[in-house]
Scaffold this motif. Sequence first.
Motif, PDB file in Angstrom:
ATOM      1  N   MET A   1      72.550  81.412  26.273  1.00  0.00           N
ATOM      2  CA  MET A   1      72.153  81.849  24.917  1.00  0.00           C
ATOM      3  C   MET A   1      73.356  82.002  23.807  1.00  0.00           C
TER       4      MET A   1
ATOM      5  N   GLY B   1      69.901  73.590  20.345  1.00  0.00           N
ATOM      6  CA  GLY B   1      68.586  73.708  21.166  1.00  0.00           C
ATOM      7  C   GLY B   1      68.414  72.834  22.114  1.00  0.00           C
ATOM      8  N   LYS B   2      69.354  71.927  22.368  1.00  0.00           N
ATOM      9  CA  LYS B   2      69.215  70.955  23.489  1.00  0.00           C
ATOM     10  C   LYS B   2      70.387  71.391  24.583  1.00  0.00           C
TER      11      LYS B   2
ATOM     12  N   TYR C   1      71.420  74.759  24.784  1.00  0.00           N
ATOM     13  CA  TYR C   1      71.187  76.222  25.269  1.00  0.00           C
ATOM     14  C   TYR C   1      69.861  76.575  25.343  1.00  0.00           C
ATOM     15  N   ASP C   2      69.489  77.532  26.505  1.00  0.00           N
ATOM     16  CA  ASP C   2      68.007  77.825  26.571  1.00  0.00           C
ATOM     17  C   ASP C   2      67.488  78.625  25.282  1.00  0.00           C
ATOM     18  N   LEU C   3      68.274  79.252  24.805  1.00  0.00           N
ATOM     19  CA  LEU C   3      67.788  80.107  23.596  1.00  0.00           C
ATOM     20  C   LEU C   3      68.705  80.097  22.629  1.00  0.00           C
TER      21      LEU C   3
END
Length: 161
Positions: free
Chosen positions: A1, A76-77, A79-81
């Motif tokens: 995140m 966005g690619k 990290y999950d969030l």
Amino acid sequence: MIVIDCDFRRPTLHRAMNKSNTKNLADYLSETASLEDVIMRDDPSGVHVIYGKTVPGQALDFINSKRMRALVESLGKAYDLVILDAPTTLPFADAQVLATLSDMTLYCVAWNKTESQAIAAGLSKFYDMNYDNVGLVFTHVDMKAFRKFNDNAKNYMAEKI
């Protein structure tokens, strides 16, 4: 995140985390720092953070920039969030512009402090631009008052059914 402080008018994330914002989002967007320089890691939580900096005259230019769009897409690619922390919606368009870069917007308001008309006006700014992926979150909730409100609502509904 990763959390990004996108408030170029009154950034507060660095203060909330008791950190310095010497390397920040404004530096990255103005190409005076690399992405590696501005991503900070909070060891206890493991959260990655990009702090903000006050540059009110350039706020919308930065937020609307191709570099900002590319940054959010890239993160966005990786990290999950990705959380984009934006300033209030009523006086500024920043949050609406940032919403176009996001999958969802959480509209946060202070419980029992923010007037319902202000909440409605803020939410309508998103709906007016045909962006309806907004969730409402109350902060600083007085749990005792909430329980009382919730119990009263349940009793009212039970009487009507």
